[in-house]
Design a protein around this motif. Sequence first.
Motif, PDB file in Angstrom:
ATOM      1  N   UNK A   9       0.710  -1.144  -0.133  1.00 38.72           N
ATOM      2  CA  UNK A   9       0.062   0.084  -0.056  1.00 38.72           C
ATOM      3  C   UNK A   9       0.954   1.224  -0.232  1.00 38.72           C
ATOM      4  N   UNK A  10       0.430   2.174  -0.866  1.00 38.88           N
ATOM      5  CA  UNK A  10       1.343   3.538  -1.020  1.00 38.88           C
ATOM      6  C   UNK A  10       0.299   4.558  -0.525  1.00 38.88           C
ATOM      7  N   UNK A  18     -14.138   2.633  -6.204  1.00 38.85           N
ATOM      8  CA  UNK A  18     -14.915   1.847  -7.275  1.00 38.85           C
ATOM      9  C   UNK A  18     -13.970   1.405  -8.199  1.00 38.85           C
ATOM     10  N   UNK A  19     -12.712   1.495  -8.304  1.00 33.17           N
ATOM     11  CA  UNK A  19     -11.635   0.687  -9.218  1.00 33.17           C
ATOM     12  C   UNK A  19     -11.544  -0.661  -8.586  1.00 33.17           C
ATOM     13  N   UNK A  20     -11.537  -1.564  -9.438  1.00 35.76           N
ATOM     14  CA  UNK A  20     -11.259  -3.097  -9.188  1.00 35.76           C
ATOM     15  C   UNK A  20      -9.990  -3.205  -8.979  1.00 35.76           C
ATOM     16  N   UNK A  21      -9.240  -2.551  -9.521  1.00 34.46           N
ATOM     17  CA  UNK A  21      -7.545  -2.467  -9.374  1.00 34.46           C
ATOM     18  C   UNK A  21      -7.056  -1.210  -8.649  1.00 34.46           C
ATOM     19  N   UNK A  22      -6.328  -1.274  -7.844  1.00 31.75           N
ATOM     20  CA  UNK A  22      -5.926  -0.069  -7.181  1.00 31.75           C
ATOM     21  C   UNK A  22      -4.827   0.843  -7.999  1.00 31.75           C
ATOM     22  N   UNK A  31      -7.860  -8.678  -3.157  1.00 28.68           N
ATOM     23  CA  UNK A  31      -6.727  -8.870  -2.722  1.00 28.68           C
ATOM     24  C   UNK A  31      -6.159  -8.021  -1.522  1.00 28.68           C
ATOM     25  N   UNK A  32      -6.734  -6.881  -1.682  1.00 31.48           N
ATOM     26  CA  UNK A  32      -6.592  -5.594  -0.580  1.00 31.48           C
ATOM     27  C   UNK A  32      -7.542  -5.976   0.503  1.00 31.48           C
ATOM     28  N   UNK A  33      -8.703  -6.485   0.313  1.00 34.39           N
ATOM     29  CA  UNK A  33      -9.615  -6.843   1.359  1.00 34.39           C
ATOM     30  C   UNK A  33      -8.897  -8.170   2.148  1.00 34.39           C
TER      31      UNK A  33
END
Length: 148
Positions: A9-10, A18-22, A31-33
């Motif tokens: 994380x940055x 709402x993005x599916x990819x950060x 993956x984040x969750x």
Amino acid sequence: MAGRVVSPCVGLCSTTVGDRVCRGCQRIDDEIRDWPGFDADERQRRMDELDALRVSVAGRHLSVVDGEALQAQLERHRIRFREDQPALSRAVELLRVGRGRIRDLSRYGLEPRVPLDAATLHERIASELMSAAEARRLSDADLDSSRP
């Protein structure tokens, strides 16, 4: 007592909008969750994948000619990086944070493959990273759907 959970994380999580990819770390929303629940080996495997993605994309646009200068600038500007993080992955962070202020990439230990300013270089790398991360997301989704 448990140690700190290491994360790519940055602090720029676009999945909250709402993005599916950060856009910041290129992780998939699931993956984040699920990150805090991964064991250390799984987190390291995924961090290695993300670093490889950044190295592959950034390496098409620039090279690190002085790793010490890059690290010194990251430290000077208080940009987070991991000790085991490849130099090109670190360079992606430097460009993300400093793209509007960097005038001479050589002072940061970087050399673009074609003459571009830092902002344009960042824009190209970020765009390609998002495309590659989205492809990674779709590939993971295909794997999940094929499992019994």
